[in-house]
Write a protein that holds these residues in place. Structure first.
Motif, PDB file in Angstrom:
ATOM      1  N   VAL A  67       0.834  -1.203   0.000  1.00  0.00           N
ATOM      2  CA  VAL A  67       0.000   0.000   0.000  1.00  0.00           C
ATOM      3  C   VAL A  67       0.867   1.250   0.000  1.00  0.00           C
ATOM      4  N   ALA A  68       1.918   1.247   0.809  1.00  0.00           N
ATOM      5  CA  ALA A  68       2.769   2.433   0.913  1.00  0.00           C
ATOM      6  C   ALA A  68       3.502   2.733  -0.385  1.00  0.00           C
ATOM      7  N   VAL A  69       4.032   1.692  -1.033  1.00  0.00           N
ATOM      8  CA  VAL A  69       4.856   1.928  -2.227  1.00  0.00           C
ATOM      9  C   VAL A  69       4.003   2.023  -3.490  1.00  0.00           C
ATOM     10  N   ALA A  70       3.085   1.074  -3.683  1.00  0.00           N
ATOM     11  CA  ALA A  70       2.342   1.019  -4.942  1.00  0.00           C
ATOM     12  C   ALA A  70       1.181   1.998  -4.987  1.00  0.00           C
ATOM     13  N   ILE A  71       0.468   2.140  -3.900  1.00  0.00           N
ATOM     14  CA  ILE A  71      -0.728   2.982  -3.923  1.00  0.00           C
ATOM     15  C   ILE A  71      -0.413   4.404  -3.459  1.00  0.00           C
ATOM     16  N   MET A  72       0.253   4.525  -2.317  1.00  0.00           N
ATOM     17  CA  MET A  72       0.577   5.860  -1.801  1.00  0.00           C
ATOM     18  C   MET A  72       1.773   6.487  -2.519  1.00  0.00           C
ATOM     19  N   GLN A  73       2.563   5.660  -3.196  1.00  0.00           N
ATOM     20  CA  GLN A  73       3.750   6.073  -3.952  1.00  0.00           C
ATOM     21  C   GLN A  73       4.785   6.784  -3.075  1.00  0.00           C
ATOM     22  N   TRP A  74       4.967   6.241  -1.875  1.00  0.00           N
ATOM     23  CA  TRP A  74       6.027   6.724  -1.007  1.00  0.00           C
ATOM     24  C   TRP A  74       7.334   6.088  -1.446  1.00  0.00           C
ATOM     25  N   PRO A  75       8.461   6.752  -1.210  1.00  0.00           N
ATOM     26  CA  PRO A  75       9.757   6.185  -1.605  1.00  0.00           C
ATOM     27  C   PRO A  75      10.031   4.862  -0.886  1.00  0.00           C
ATOM     28  N   LEU A  76      10.525   3.898  -1.638  1.00  0.00           N
ATOM     29  CA  LEU A  76      10.786   2.570  -1.101  1.00  0.00           C
ATOM     30  C   LEU A  76      11.794   2.613   0.047  1.00  0.00           C
ATOM     31  N   LEU A  77      12.767   3.475  -0.048  1.00  0.00           N
ATOM     32  CA  LEU A  77      13.789   3.572   1.003  1.00  0.00           C
ATOM     33  C   LEU A  77      13.162   3.947   2.334  1.00  0.00           C
ATOM     34  N   TYR A  78      12.237   4.909   2.337  1.00  0.00           N
ATOM     35  CA  TYR A  78      11.595   5.331   3.575  1.00  0.00           C
ATOM     36  C   TYR A  78      10.667   4.241   4.115  1.00  0.00           C
ATOM     37  N   VAL A  79       9.946   3.608   3.227  1.00  0.00           N
ATOM     38  CA  VAL A  79       9.053   2.526   3.644  1.00  0.00           C
ATOM     39  C   VAL A  79       9.871   1.394   4.254  1.00  0.00           C
ATOM     40  N   PHE A  80      10.969   1.046   3.603  1.00  0.00           N
ATOM     41  CA  PHE A  80      11.843  -0.008   4.128  1.00  0.00           C
ATOM     42  C   PHE A  80      12.448   0.405   5.467  1.00  0.00           C
ATOM     43  N   ALA A  81      12.846   1.656   5.585  1.00  0.00           N
ATOM     44  CA  ALA A  81      13.464   2.129   6.827  1.00  0.00           C
ATOM     45  C   ALA A  81      12.488   2.067   7.997  1.00  0.00           C
TER      46      ALA A  81
END
Length: 95
Positions: A67-81
Motif C-alpha cells: 500500500v505504501a509503495v504502490a498505492i501511496m507512492q512513497w519512496p521505497l527507502l523510507y518505507v523499508f526504513a
C-alpha cells in the motif's frame, strides 16, 4: 555472465536498427504484458503460503509495504526504513 550479455547486446543493436517499426512495437508490448502477467502469477504463488498458514505479522507487513509503495507512492527507502525494524521486532517477540 558472458552469453546473456551477448544476447542482450545483440537484441539492443537489433532494436536500435528496427525500433521504429510499428509491428515490432506491438510485438514488444505484447511480450511486456505477458511478462507482467507471469510476474504477478509467480508472486501470487510465492506469497500464497504466507497467507494460508496461521496468521502472523508477515502478511500485515507485506500489505503495508504494498500500500505504501504502490498505492501511496512513497519512496521505497523510507518505507523499508520504517517497516524493516518493525518487522524484525515483531519476529523477535514471536520467538
Amino acid at each position: 555472465m558472458g552469453p546473456p550479455l551477448i544476447i542482450v547486446s545483440v537484441l539492443a543493436v537489433l532494436y536500435a536498427h528496427y525500433g521504429e517499426l510499428e509491428t515490432l512495437g506491438r510485438i514488444l508490448s505484447g511480450i511486456a504484458a505477458a511478462a507482467a502477467g507471469l510476474l504477478i502469477a509467480v508472486v501470487a504463488k510465492m506469497a500464497a503460503p504466507m497467507f494460508t498458514k496461521r496468521w502472523n505479522s508477515a502478511p500485515v507487513i507485506a500489505i503495508l509495504a504494498f500500500v505504501a509503495v504502490a498505492i501511496m507512492q512513497w519512496p521505497l527507502l523510507y518505507v523499508f526504513a520504517v517497516l524493516a525494524p518493525i518487522s524484525v521486532t515483531l519476529a523477535l517477540f514471536k520467538r
